[in-house]
Design a protein around this motif. Structure first.
Motif, mmCIF file in Angstrom:
data_model
loop_
_atom_site.group_PDB
_atom_site.id
_atom_site.type_symbol
_atom_site.label_atom_id
_atom_site.label_comp_id
_atom_site.label_asym_id
_atom_site.label_seq_id
_atom_site.Cartn_x
_atom_site.Cartn_y
_atom_site.Cartn_z
ATOM 1 N N HIS A 142 0.841 -1.213 0.000
ATOM 2 C CA HIS A 142 0.000 0.000 0.000
ATOM 3 C C HIS A 142 0.865 1.248 0.000
ATOM 4 C CE1 HIS A 142 0.084 1.231 4.368
ATOM 5 N NE2 HIS A 142 0.242 -0.057 4.608
ATOM 6 N N ASP A 162 6.229 1.437 6.461
ATOM 7 C CA ASP A 162 4.802 1.097 6.399
ATOM 8 C C ASP A 162 4.049 2.092 5.536
ATOM 9 O OD1 ASP A 162 2.273 0.212 6.839
ATOM 10 O OD2 ASP A 162 2.175 0.821 8.937
ATOM 11 N N ASP A 163 3.969 1.929 4.234
ATOM 12 C CA ASP A 163 4.408 0.726 3.571
ATOM 13 C C ASP A 163 5.209 1.088 2.319
ATOM 14 O OD1 ASP A 163 4.669 -1.995 3.079
ATOM 15 O OD2 ASP A 163 2.809 -2.073 1.952
ATOM 16 N N GLU A 198 -5.462 1.833 2.511
ATOM 17 C CA GLU A 198 -5.221 0.775 3.507
ATOM 18 C C GLU A 198 -5.457 1.304 4.903
ATOM 19 O OE1 GLU A 198 -3.226 -2.145 6.146
ATOM 20 O OE2 GLU A 198 -2.905 0.000 6.024
ATOM 21 N N GLU A 199 -4.948 2.505 5.153
ATOM 22 C CA GLU A 199 -5.005 3.075 6.508
ATOM 23 C C GLU A 199 -6.422 3.519 6.896
ATOM 24 O OE1 GLU A 199 -2.584 2.919 8.540
ATOM 25 O OE2 GLU A 199 -0.891 2.467 7.232
ATOM 26 N N ASP A 226 3.721 -5.764 3.659
ATOM 27 C CA ASP A 226 3.377 -4.603 4.468
ATOM 28 C C ASP A 226 4.287 -4.602 5.703
ATOM 29 O OD1 ASP A 226 2.142 -2.440 5.588
ATOM 30 O OD2 ASP A 226 0.112 -3.271 5.540
ATOM 31 N N ILE A 227 5.174 -3.607 5.767
ATOM 32 C CA ILE A 227 6.211 -3.512 6.811
ATOM 33 C C ILE A 227 7.251 -4.616 6.605
ATOM 34 C CG2 ILE A 227 6.702 -3.220 9.274
ATOM 35 C CD1 ILE A 227 3.811 -2.450 9.723
HETATM 36 ZN ZN LIG Z 1 0.705 -0.989 6.522
#
Ligand SMILES: [Zn+2]
Length: 456
Positions: A142, A162-163, A198-199, A226-227
């Motif tokens: 993302h 992130d990310d 995403e967030e 992701d991360i």
């Molecule tokens: Zn994330």
């Protein structure tokens, strides 16, 4: 683990090769794929992440008008840059990528104050075999960010890890595999996706996964990164990357849950088989990082885009670094009591991101090179017997392997090649193990395994 010797020559069966089963953990790399993934570059990944950070605040509700795109600030500028970057890779491979956007307007929610345009950006590397090009494997990250305050779309929200890291993995896989496609033919299609929203609640991936479901896309695998920045904090283990996979499929209905309970199939969702496939790739290729399988949808208190695909019934897993540093996640950039907070590029291990990208690229290349998984796989259960007979639909020219493991073993233990026909009898009791059948081509590419349905 059950000793191999206990199967020994007794595992010979009328319909399979008269050879003892082999260990499923034996590596089997395609040297050409191994060569291509060496092109993954930590320097290039660093450039990508630093570029993403330069957009200041990539919140989904940040600016995306022409003026902000021109000044290079906000999510609109980030989106346009990603698109241009994918188009540049495409130019370098003679137009091999089709760069596309999936744009929609999200209505207000808790974290979206007014109707907001959300755009997913993706590139399609179409499969070289017209008969298999409808099979899709996909990698995603993302590109949206936020800082501690959802409503603050001005102050920095760098989100290098992130990310930015996952976005960089998706882009780097696009760069390397598009280049490789002039030398290696990938019969199936690969999609390199970057999503927004995403967030705010997985909005971008939900829209994309729903579109894929409605349009009947045959997505066999989704790799969500992701991360994956390998945060340089204390106690990090940069030799592994966690791979999360759901057990009971989110998309199962009551009848399916009942069937899973009867079969003891709680650890055999298609996402779990994908995780095991990644473990196999990790043993076969020297990516520099080993997948560490976590049999759980996600970390506590957290979610991710793979879940949006799981909800639509697709096999999807999440890659995340081994140990997260919460001082560098979801934090405003600041120093307090001598502690530096914020998700800044200086806390990212770019070599680590490159290793994770290599593991992703090897997985995508293996799956896209492999023939389709076997169809209509059945296990005959009409008689009380100690042997197990499996059947499936034969595809022209395909060879198969039966894999199995003890019900308490996490990963496949044994593999029995089947070079002729679409039926195998193995001298192992179906009551004691879990079986799978996978397709193998002449070059040794394996499909995802399919767990048989009992047939009476
Ligand atoms: Zn994330």
């Amino acid at each position: 683990m059950v000793a191999l010797a206990s199967f020994g020559p007794a595992a010979r069966a009328q319909d399979v090769d008269p050879s003892p089963p082999q260990l499923a953990s034996n590596p089997h790399a395609d040297r050409r794929i191994a060569d291509e993934i060496r092109a993954v570059s930590a320097d290039h990944i660093q450039q990508t992440i630093e570029k993403l950070v330069s957009f200041g605040n990539r919140s989904t509700i940040s600016a995306q008008d022409e003026a902000s795109i021109k000044t290079g600030k906000g999510i609109g500028a980030a989106r346009e840059w990603i698109k241009a970057e994918l188009e540049r890779y495409s130019k370098e491979c003679g137009g091999c990528l089709e760069v596309k956007t999936d744009t929609f307007t999200e209505q207000p929610t808790e974290r979206i104050p007014k109707p907001t345009v959300i755009t997913n950006v993706y590139a399609v590397l179409k499969g070289s075999d017209p008969k298999q090009a409808d099979r899709i494997v996909l990698v995603t990250g993302h590109y949206d960010s936020r800082n501690s305050d959802n409503a603050n779309v001005i102050d920095p929200a760098p989100r290098a890890n992130d990310d930015g890291s996952g976005t960089a993995v998706s882009l780097e896989c696009a760069r390397v595999l598009s280049k490789a496609s002039s030398r290696l033919k990938f019969p199936a299609t690969i999609i390199f996706l970057t999503v927004a929203g995403e967030e705010q609640g997985l909005n971008g991936s939900k829209h994309f996964a729903q579109m894929a479901k409605q349009q009947g896309w045959k997505i066999e695998a989704v790799l969500n990164n992701d991360i994956v920045g390998g945060n340089l904090g204390p106690d990090q283990d940069s030799s592994v990357v966690r791979v999360f996979s759901e057990g009971l499929p989110a998309a199962s209905n009551e009848a399916e849950i009942r069937r899973i309970r009867m079969l003891g199939g709680e650890s055999d969702s298609t996402s779990r088989e994908l995780a095991r496939y990644i473990a196999d790739v990790g043993r076969s290729y020297d990516a520099g990082v080993k997948p560490h399988l976590i049999f759980r949808l996600d970390r506590f208190l957290r979610g991710g885009d793979h879940y949006a695909f799981n909800q639509q019934g697709f096999a999807a897993v999440r890659f995340t670094e081994f140990r997260e540093d919460y001082n560098h996640q979801h934090q405003n950039v600041r120093t307090e009591n001598g502690i530096e907070y914020g998700d800044l590029p200086k806390f990212v291990n770019f070599d680590y991101v490159a290793r994770v990208a290599r593991l992703n690229a090897a997985t995508l290349a293996s799956l896209a090179s492999a023939p389709a998984p076997p169809a209509n796989v059945k296990m005959l259960t009409k008689n009380l017997e100690n042997d197990t007979t499996l059947t499936w639909e034969a595809a022209p020219g395909a060879a198969y392997e039966v894999v199995w493991r003890s019900t308490s073993a996490p990963d496949w233990e044994y593999v029995q090649p089947v070079t002729t026909g679409a039926r195998a009898t193995v001298k192992v009791s179906k009551d004691n193990v879990v079986f799978g059948v996978r397709t193998v081509d002449a070059a040794g590419h394996r499909s995802l395994p399919v767990v048989p349905e009992p047939e009476r």
